[in-house]
Enzyme design. Structure first.
Site, mmCIF file in Angstrom:
data_model
loop_
_atom_site.group_PDB
_atom_site.id
_atom_site.type_symbol
_atom_site.label_atom_id
_atom_site.label_comp_id
_atom_site.label_asym_id
_atom_site.label_seq_id
_atom_site.Cartn_x
_atom_site.Cartn_y
_atom_site.Cartn_z
ATOM 1 N N LYS A 190 -87.070 11.878 34.280
ATOM 2 C CA LYS A 190 -88.207 11.734 33.366
ATOM 3 C C LYS A 190 -88.553 13.130 32.839
ATOM 4 O O LYS A 190 -89.229 13.906 33.510
ATOM 5 C CB LYS A 190 -89.393 11.128 34.121
ATOM 6 C CG LYS A 190 -90.319 10.285 33.287
ATOM 7 C CD LYS A 190 -90.993 10.999 32.133
ATOM 8 C CE LYS A 190 -92.269 11.704 32.538
ATOM 9 N NZ LYS A 190 -92.793 12.565 31.446
ATOM 10 N N SER A 244 -97.414 20.322 38.091
ATOM 11 C CA SER A 244 -98.709 20.823 38.555
ATOM 12 C C SER A 244 -99.079 20.241 39.925
ATOM 13 O O SER A 244 -98.564 19.193 40.341
ATOM 14 C CB SER A 244 -99.794 20.454 37.541
ATOM 15 O OG SER A 244 -99.902 19.052 37.464
ATOM 16 N N GLU A 265 -92.068 20.955 43.801
ATOM 17 C CA GLU A 265 -92.166 22.374 43.448
ATOM 18 C C GLU A 265 -93.347 22.492 42.498
ATOM 19 O O GLU A 265 -93.275 22.052 41.352
ATOM 20 C CB GLU A 265 -90.849 22.842 42.818
ATOM 21 C CG GLU A 265 -90.690 24.337 42.873
ATOM 22 C CD GLU A 265 -91.109 24.997 41.590
ATOM 23 O OE1 GLU A 265 -92.286 25.407 41.512
ATOM 24 O OE2 GLU A 265 -90.283 25.089 40.674
ATOM 25 N N CYS A 299 -93.938 29.078 37.117
ATOM 26 C CA CYS A 299 -94.772 28.750 38.278
ATOM 27 C C CYS A 299 -94.846 29.905 39.262
ATOM 28 O O CYS A 299 -95.839 30.066 39.956
ATOM 29 C CB CYS A 299 -94.277 27.473 38.938
ATOM 30 S SG CYS A 299 -92.509 27.392 39.018
ATOM 31 N N GLU A 400 -104.370 28.962 38.811
ATOM 32 C CA GLU A 400 -103.163 29.121 38.004
ATOM 33 C C GLU A 400 -103.533 28.938 36.531
ATOM 34 O O GLU A 400 -104.098 27.916 36.144
ATOM 35 C CB GLU A 400 -102.113 28.082 38.410
ATOM 36 C CG GLU A 400 -100.813 28.277 37.654
ATOM 37 C CD GLU A 400 -99.716 27.346 38.141
ATOM 38 O OE1 GLU A 400 -99.989 26.151 38.328
ATOM 39 O OE2 GLU A 400 -98.583 27.828 38.319
HETATM 40 P P1 ADP Z 1 -97.411 20.660 33.554
HETATM 41 O O1 ADP Z 1 -98.505 21.589 33.911
HETATM 42 O O2 ADP Z 1 -96.038 21.186 33.702
HETATM 43 O O3 ADP Z 1 -97.637 19.901 32.271
HETATM 44 P P2 ADP Z 1 -97.691 18.120 34.812
HETATM 45 O O4 ADP Z 1 -97.744 17.916 36.271
HETATM 46 O O5 ADP Z 1 -98.819 17.661 33.986
HETATM 47 O O6 ADP Z 1 -97.456 19.648 34.706
HETATM 48 O O7 ADP Z 1 -96.377 17.490 34.204
HETATM 49 C C1 ADP Z 1 -95.111 17.614 34.781
HETATM 50 C C2 ADP Z 1 -94.388 16.312 34.634
HETATM 51 O O8 ADP Z 1 -95.094 15.311 35.361
HETATM 52 C C3 ADP Z 1 -94.268 15.778 33.209
HETATM 53 O O9 ADP Z 1 -92.987 15.188 33.041
HETATM 54 C C4 ADP Z 1 -95.359 14.728 33.145
HETATM 55 O O10 ADP Z 1 -95.108 13.715 32.204
HETATM 56 C C5 ADP Z 1 -95.304 14.165 34.549
HETATM 57 N N1 ADP Z 1 -96.526 13.501 35.006
HETATM 58 C C6 ADP Z 1 -97.812 13.729 34.631
HETATM 59 N N2 ADP Z 1 -98.656 12.917 35.287
HETATM 60 C C7 ADP Z 1 -97.908 12.140 36.106
HETATM 61 C C8 ADP Z 1 -98.196 11.115 37.074
HETATM 62 N N3 ADP Z 1 -99.445 10.722 37.323
HETATM 63 N N4 ADP Z 1 -97.165 10.574 37.750
HETATM 64 C C9 ADP Z 1 -95.910 10.984 37.545
HETATM 65 N N5 ADP Z 1 -95.564 11.923 36.649
HETATM 66 C C10 ADP Z 1 -96.549 12.510 35.931
#
Ligand code: ADP
Length: 497
Positions: A190, A244, A265, A299, A400
């Site tokens: 994904k 995140s 990570e 990160c 962060e």
């Molecule tokens: P970043 O700060 O890198 O945007 P995110 O954690 O928001 O960090 O996003 C990283 C990945 O996690 C992306 O592919 C995002 O679509 C996916 N993502 C965001 N929310 C969810 C969730 N609740 N469950 C699974 N994947 C998610």
């Protein structure tokens, strides 16, 4: 061969119909028919429409991955998986300029930087090719009576869901694909909604290299849709996530239904510690680039810069000098050192942190603003920024930011700086600059971090593990530990007499 790549030539991958999902070797639109647009953060230009997968598509992809896991792929011998990884490495090497260009367009990093990853990424694929034929169990000498043969077998965990961020899409894709192919797992990837293009092109190249249908599936879409569905799906055996902390925690909760294995990570607020016996010019430059590289969207960025008091003012001046000398602009421009932030909301978040730092009376030494000149006004550009007189409790010293914002703080002695460096919920990276080898060893052992870099920063190599402790997550990528994240250990007991 890669098509000719330059700023003026439209890439064939970007033209035409919306980008589709890869499920069971077929490119298909989302079941809902929905798409979303992806944009160039340097110019705001729309790059492509991309299928918006959701739970129905994730379900189809997981079924395809399961069928592949139980099908002919399960009979691939280690040397066949090795040959496949080597072919993939060759194809990626031949098309690396194109993949780098897509990353630059989609998330903004300078082309110089994305192109510079060739050796490492191709090297990673070849290193994992080697690992595919180096999987070992062990035999044990038990204390039981009789003639007992006791051994461990390593088996692929099964269907892996990998959820990746936008700050290094190509890197993250290689980190997730390589161990899957080396161990005989299958994958549903994904990509981030902010930067899905290079992972999609990578998947095309994987098919071209001969990866069997269903072994790599790609479902583009949003976190709350495709991401959440993948994290919760009962047919997924493991989730490998990079992103995140808040999303990592949501994934831990979502994984509980079938107790998936996880590797996470996550974020960081890494300390970069400069002792007064260091090579000041080299240390200051490394401390600056440890924050500013990739516009701070790394990160393991070393955003808490602790400087021993005697050299503090000189280091602040030198870091400010680096900040002012960097060319911030469109990543396609060959002179660009620092590209835009990935999106408007991300830029606003960074600007809010800068405003908050001023309110908390940190001293702004360089940058501190959005760039709005003719070359910048359509993109999400901020100036590389240095704040001095920062105190540990301030938000810019604790949270962060994911932007090019350095928080510089003085310290007096080793015990003090170790205590302050470790007083963070994160533990991803840490940097130390000193010419005293005894001190380097001592402090490296005491720092709570997944990686410690001494007289260097953010070094990576396929042979070395990368990952975190505390809120920075668990599990390691690259290095010998990586494959174990994708393998179960089975105990085998045979009573021989
Ligand atoms: P970043 O700060 O890198 O945007 P995110 O954690 O928001 O960090 O996003 C990283 C990945 O996690 C992306 O592919 C995002 O679509 C996916 N993502 C965001 N929310 C969810 C969730 N609740 N469950 C699974 N994947 C998610």
């Amino acid at each position: 061969m890669s098509p000719h790549i330059d700023a003026a030539t439209p890439h064939p991958f970007l033209g035409g119909t919306p980008k589709r999902l890869l499920i069971g070797g077929q490119w298909r639109p989302a079941a809902s028919g929905r798409t979303f647009d992806t944009h160039n953060p340097a110019s705001g230009a729309r790059l492509a429409a991309v299928a918006e997968g959701d739970a129905a598509d994730v379900d189809a992809a997981v079924q395809a991955a399961r069928a592949a896991f139980e099908g002919p792929w399960s009979r691939f011998k280690p040397d066949e998986r090795q040959a496949l990884l080597l072919r993939l490495a060759d194809v990626v090497e031949a098309h690396h300029d194109e993949l780098a260009w897509l990353d630059t367009l989609d998330m903004g990093a300078p082309l110089r930087h994305t192109r510079g990853s060739r050796r490492h990424l191709v090297g990673l694929l070849r290193w994992f090719a080697g690992q595919a034929t180096a999987l070992y169990g062990q035999t044990a000498q038990t204390s039981l009576n009789g003639d007992m043969f006791a051994a461990t077998l390593k088996e692929p965990v099964g269907v892996v869901g990998s959820i990746i961020p936008w700050n290094g899409p190509l890197w993250a894709t290689v980190f997730k694909v390589a161990p899957v192919l080396a161990t005989g797992c299958t994958l549903v990837l994904k990509p981030s909604e902010e930067a899905p293009l290079a992972p999609l092109r990578f998947a095309e190249l994987a098919l071209q290299a001969g990866v069997p249908e269903g072994v790599i599936n790609v479902v583009t879409g949003f976190g709350r849709g495709a991401g959440a569905a993948l994290a919760a799906h009962a047919g997924v055996d493991k989730v490998s996530f990079t992103g995140s902390v808040a999303t990592g925690q949501a994934i831990v909760r979502a994984s509980a239904g079938n107790l998936k294995r996880l590797s996470l990570e996550l974020g960081g607020k890494s300390p970069h510690i400069l002792f007064d016996d260091a090579d000041i010019a080299a240390a200051a430059r490394a401390a600056a680039m440890g924050v500013f590289a990739n516009a701070g969207q790394i990160c393991s960025a070393g955003t808490r810069v602790y400087v021993q008091r005697r050299i503090h003012d000189a280091v602040v001046d030198a870091m400010a000098e680096v900040a002012r000398s960097l060319h911030v602009g469109d990543g396609l421009d060959p002179v660009t050192d620092i590209g835009p932030l990935v999106s408007g909301p991300q830029m606003q978040k960074v600007l809010d942190y800068m405003a908050g730092a001023r309110d908390e009376r940190a001293r702004l030494v360089a940058g501190g603003e959005r760039l709005t000149g003719p070359a910048h006004r359509h993109g999400h550009f901020v100036a590389p920024t240095v704040f001095a007189d920062v105190h540990d409790p301030m938000r810019i010293a604790r949270e962060e930011i994911f932007g090019p914002v350095a928080a510089v703080m003085p310290f007096d002695d080793l015990d003090e700086v170790v205590r302050r460096a470790n007083a963070s919920p994160y533990g991803l990276g840490a940097g130390v600059w000193t010419r005293d080898v005894g001190r380097a060893h001592a402090i490296a052992r005491r720092l709570q971090a997944g990686s410690v870099w001494v007289n260097c920063y953010n070094q990576m190599d396929p042979s070395m593990p990368f990952g975190g402790v505390k809120l920075s997550g668990y599990g390691r990528e690259s290095g010998l530990q990586h494959l174990d994240e994708y393998l179960h250990v089975k105990g085998l007991w045979i009573q021989a007499t």
